[in-house]
Design an enzyme around this catalytic site. Structure first.
Site, short mmCIF file in Angstrom:
data_model
loop_
_atom_site.label_atom_id
_atom_site.label_comp_id
_atom_site.label_asym_id
_atom_site.label_seq_id
_atom_site.Cartn_x
_atom_site.Cartn_y
_atom_site.Cartn_z
N HIS A 77 0.83 -1.21 0.00
CA HIS A 77 0.00 0.00 0.00
C HIS A 77 0.87 1.26 0.00
O HIS A 77 0.65 2.17 -0.80
CB HIS A 77 -0.92 -0.02 1.23
CG HIS A 77 -1.70 1.24 1.41
ND1 HIS A 77 -2.96 1.43 0.88
CD2 HIS A 77 -1.40 2.37 2.10
CE1 HIS A 77 -3.39 2.64 1.20
NE2 HIS A 77 -2.46 3.22 1.95
N GLU A 78 1.85 1.30 0.90
CA GLU A 78 2.71 2.49 0.99
C GLU A 78 3.55 2.66 -0.28
O GLU A 78 3.75 3.78 -0.75
CB GLU A 78 3.59 2.43 2.23
CG GLU A 78 2.82 2.37 3.56
CD GLU A 78 1.79 3.48 3.78
OE1 GLU A 78 1.89 4.56 3.16
OE2 GLU A 78 0.86 3.26 4.58
N ASP B 160 -4.82 7.41 -1.46
CA ASP B 160 -5.67 6.57 -0.63
C ASP B 160 -7.07 6.58 -1.21
O ASP B 160 -7.56 7.61 -1.69
CB ASP B 160 -5.74 7.11 0.81
CG ASP B 160 -4.51 6.76 1.61
OD1 ASP B 160 -4.07 5.60 1.54
OD2 ASP B 160 -4.00 7.64 2.32
#
Length: 173
Positions: free
Chosen positions: A111-112, A121
């Protein structure tokens, strides 16, 4: 039509329909990004695994461990976050606070890295959306970007304007 003119026209038409890039040129269009996970402590393996997931799912960017790095990954006791400074560059913090609550470290790392690759996001709450982050249940272990997320990264590295805000800290809480 005279034969020489027919041959010339045939050659021109043949060349017009050949691919614009050769395989060697296409390979040159793949952008390699180096990441430094030397300060990722216990998350080093999760970061390496997340990089391999992205490598197996996008076509025009490759993540490799090495220095000098385009982005750095550090472990700390806070919440996971990323500071993308430009496409493919920035800092990731693998915060222990999320893993202590049960969130999957490979999903967090993927995700990061998504932020570094230009993805914002998207709090959809769906486990199938990598960029849904912590809005998905704690039980979600999916670290694979969706088809839409993969396509967006490929577009970003083909010249599209990324939707992520550069220079802004992205904390998924």
């Amino acid at each position: 039509m005279p034969r020489p003119l027919r041959l010339a026209l045939s050659l021109v038409l043949t060349l017009a329909f050949l691919p614009a890039t050769s395989p060697a040129q296409a390979a040159a269009l793949v952008q390699t990004l180096r990441y430094d996970a030397g300060r990722a402590a216990e998350f080093r393996g999760a970061v390496d695994q997340a990089a391999q997931i992205w490598n197996s799912r996008v076509s025009n960017v490759r993540l490799v461990a090495g220095t000098p790095a385009h982005f750095v990954v550090t472990a700390d006791n806070g919440w996971p976050r990323a500071l993308p400074t430009s496409l493919g560059r920035g800092t990731i913090w693998m915060g222990r606070q999320a893993t202590s609550q049960g969130y999957n470290p490979v999903r967090i790392a993927a995700h990061e890295i998504g932020h570094i690759l230009g993805l914002p996001d998207r709090r959809t709450g769906l486990c199938s959306d990598l960029m849904s982050g912590s809005s998905a249940p704690v039980s979600c272990t999916n670290a694979n970007p969706s088809a839409a997320e993969r396509a967006e990264v490929d577009r970003n590295f083909s010249g599209a304007t990324p939707l992520v805000e550069f220079g802004q800290l992205h904390v998924d809480r």
